[in-house]
Design an enzyme around this catalytic site. Structure first.
Site, short mmCIF file in Angstrom:
data_model
loop_
_atom_site.label_atom_id
_atom_site.label_comp_id
_atom_site.label_asym_id
_atom_site.label_seq_id
_atom_site.Cartn_x
_atom_site.Cartn_y
_atom_site.Cartn_z
N ARG A 167 42.84 47.12 40.81
CA ARG A 167 42.28 45.66 40.37
C ARG A 167 43.05 44.34 39.95
O ARG A 167 44.18 44.77 39.30
CB ARG A 167 41.25 46.16 39.12
CG ARG A 167 39.86 46.53 39.80
CD ARG A 167 39.02 46.82 38.54
NE ARG A 167 38.70 46.17 37.31
CZ ARG A 167 38.03 46.52 36.42
NH1 ARG A 167 37.17 47.58 36.33
NH2 ARG A 167 38.14 45.88 35.31
N ARG A 178 43.21 41.68 27.81
CA ARG A 178 41.89 42.04 27.66
C ARG A 178 41.64 42.92 26.39
O ARG A 178 40.54 42.72 25.75
CB ARG A 178 41.30 42.88 28.99
CG ARG A 178 41.29 42.36 30.02
CD ARG A 178 41.34 43.09 31.36
NE ARG A 178 40.36 43.94 31.61
CZ ARG A 178 40.66 45.01 32.55
NH1 ARG A 178 41.81 45.30 33.07
NH2 ARG A 178 39.66 46.04 32.29
P1 AP5 Z 1 36.47 53.34 33.65
O1 AP5 Z 1 35.54 54.38 33.77
O2 AP5 Z 1 36.79 52.41 34.86
O3 AP5 Z 1 36.65 52.43 32.42
P2 AP5 Z 1 35.79 51.17 31.83
O4 AP5 Z 1 35.58 51.49 30.28
O5 AP5 Z 1 34.75 51.01 32.70
O6 AP5 Z 1 37.02 50.05 31.92
P3 AP5 Z 1 36.93 48.76 32.84
O7 AP5 Z 1 38.56 48.34 32.70
O8 AP5 Z 1 36.28 48.60 33.95
O9 AP5 Z 1 36.17 48.03 31.61
P4 AP5 Z 1 36.33 46.32 31.08
O10 AP5 Z 1 35.19 46.51 30.26
O11 AP5 Z 1 37.59 45.81 30.75
O12 AP5 Z 1 35.91 45.61 32.49
P5 AP5 Z 1 34.76 44.96 33.13
O13 AP5 Z 1 34.70 45.54 34.56
O14 AP5 Z 1 33.57 45.50 32.51
O15 AP5 Z 1 37.84 54.29 33.62
C1 AP5 Z 1 39.08 53.85 33.40
C2 AP5 Z 1 40.21 54.53 34.23
O16 AP5 Z 1 40.35 55.89 33.58
C3 AP5 Z 1 39.57 55.06 35.53
O17 AP5 Z 1 40.77 55.30 36.57
C4 AP5 Z 1 38.88 56.60 35.15
O18 AP5 Z 1 38.96 57.29 36.26
C5 AP5 Z 1 39.98 56.99 34.17
N1 AP5 Z 1 39.03 57.86 33.14
C6 AP5 Z 1 37.86 57.67 32.76
N2 AP5 Z 1 37.33 58.57 31.89
C7 AP5 Z 1 38.75 59.39 31.70
C8 AP5 Z 1 38.72 60.45 30.76
N3 AP5 Z 1 38.06 60.94 29.88
N4 AP5 Z 1 40.13 60.89 30.83
C9 AP5 Z 1 40.98 60.33 31.51
N5 AP5 Z 1 40.95 59.32 32.49
C10 AP5 Z 1 39.62 58.74 32.40
O19 AP5 Z 1 35.08 43.61 33.20
C11 AP5 Z 1 36.00 42.95 33.90
C12 AP5 Z 1 36.00 41.29 33.53
O20 AP5 Z 1 34.78 40.93 34.08
C13 AP5 Z 1 36.13 41.06 32.10
O21 AP5 Z 1 37.44 41.13 31.96
C14 AP5 Z 1 35.63 39.46 32.43
O22 AP5 Z 1 36.51 38.65 32.71
C15 AP5 Z 1 34.38 39.78 33.10
N6 AP5 Z 1 33.28 40.44 32.40
C16 AP5 Z 1 32.58 41.33 32.52
N7 AP5 Z 1 31.44 41.48 31.69
C17 AP5 Z 1 31.49 40.45 30.78
C18 AP5 Z 1 30.77 39.87 29.93
N8 AP5 Z 1 29.77 40.33 29.32
N9 AP5 Z 1 30.88 38.65 29.18
C19 AP5 Z 1 32.14 37.82 29.75
N10 AP5 Z 1 33.05 38.34 30.81
C20 AP5 Z 1 32.70 39.47 31.34
#
Ligand code: AP5
Length: 251
Positions: A167, A178
């Site tokens: 990503r 972040r």
């Molecule tokens: P994964 O499940 O993808 O983790 P996640 O918590 O969903 O992580 P993200 O990086 O997607 O969260 P985020 O909140 O930063 O990003 P978002 O997309 O919301 O797991 C991560 C990895 O670990 C994977 O490879 C998985 O396979 C592995 N894994 C999972 N569980 C595991 C385990 N138990 N053991 C080992 N490995 C494991 O946001 C992205 C961007 O969008 C933000 O930075 C911002 O710019 C914008 N945005 C989104 N929402 C908002 C909002 N509400 N307000 C303002 N901006 C926003």
């Protein structure tokens, strides 16, 4: 009873992984603000153009913009019987707005997944997603260098060839940014939820399967029922419900 679940936690905690599984298992939609925004960037829509650079830098998009998106998504008929919200709320403004959006919609269960920062950085840096559909390659299961040749998520992915990419916001520098924003803006907001009777915490250092089980137990306990009762309620509801395929970007 509606199953309204909000997944909270830092980048890489496993919110998306667990939200997707929980939604699929319980026949409710996963609403991921990150997925919605990435889909907009991918499609080159006006929204995507507006948020692309901000997201690549790891910054949050505007509260009003993202709140409007969530308000509209949660008003759709498929979310009336429940949803799993992933990535929202992230600020005090968004939390207040969510309370207002969900007033009169039954209990809201908030589950925080906790994982230490260094493990988060490791996970995010090794994450790979399908460039076409956005599905996670589940690097923790396949290990880098041993990914399946093709993304198996959609027919199109299976036919167009392997495109596993990082990503744009998963570089170490951006992940640390972040995390900084998470600890500054989001963690204090989560602390605000702690006093609510439907708030639960899960240890995200367990295996994905253990986290999945812990999530079901947490939700059942927040609803005041044993996990077996939640399961049988869901089994009853799922007979006849169409469950969307795994990992497809939702907008
Ligand atoms: P994964 O499940 O993808 O983790 P996640 O918590 O969903 O992580 P993200 O990086 O997607 O969260 P985020 O909140 O930063 O990003 P978002 O997309 O919301 O797991 C991560 C990895 O670990 C994977 O490879 C998985 O396979 C592995 N894994 C999972 N569980 C595991 C385990 N138990 N053991 C080992 N490995 C494991 O946001 C992205 C961007 O969008 C933000 O930075 C911002 O710019 C914008 N945005 C989104 N929402 C908002 C909002 N509400 N307000 C303002 N901006 C926003």
């Amino acid at each position: 009873m509606a199953l309204n679940l909000v997944m909270l936690g830092p980048p890489g905690a496993g919110k998306g992984t667990q939200a997707e599984r929980f939604a699929r298992d319980h026949g409710i939609p996963k609403v991921s603000t990150g997925d919605i925004l990435r889909e907009a960037v991918h499609s080159g829509s006006e929204l995507g153009v507006a948020v692309k650079e901000l997201m690549a830098r790891g910054e949050l998009v505007g509260d009003d913009l993202i709140t409007g998106i969530v308000r509209e998504r949660l008003s759709r008929p498929d979310a009336v019987a429940g949803f799993v919200l992933d990535g929202f709320p992230r600020t005090a403004f968004q939390a207040t707005a969510l309370d207002e959006i969900l007033a009169e919609r039954g209990p809201v269960i908030c589950v925080e997944i906790q994982v230490p920062d260094e493990e988060l950085v490791r996970r995010v840096r090794s994450r790979r997603v399908c460039e076409d559909c956005g599905a996670n390659a589940d690097a923790f299961e396949h290990k880098l260098g041993a990914l399946p040749d093709l993304c198996q998520n959609t027919e199109r992915c299976r036919s167009i060839g392997p495109k596993w990419v990082a990503r744009s916001d998963d570089s170490e520098a951006v992940v640390r940014e972040r995390l900084k924003i998470y600890w500054r803006d989001t963690k204090p907001m989560i602390d605000f939820y702690k006093s609510r009777p439907t708030f639960r915490v899960i240890d995200g250092l367990q295996t994905p399967e253990q986290v999945r089980e812990a999530l079901v137990s947490a939700v059942a306990s927040a609803l005041g029922m044993p996990a077996s009762q939640l399961r049988s309620m869901v089994m009853k509801k799922l007979s006849g419900v169409h469950v969307p395929p795994r990992g497809v970007r939702q907008g």
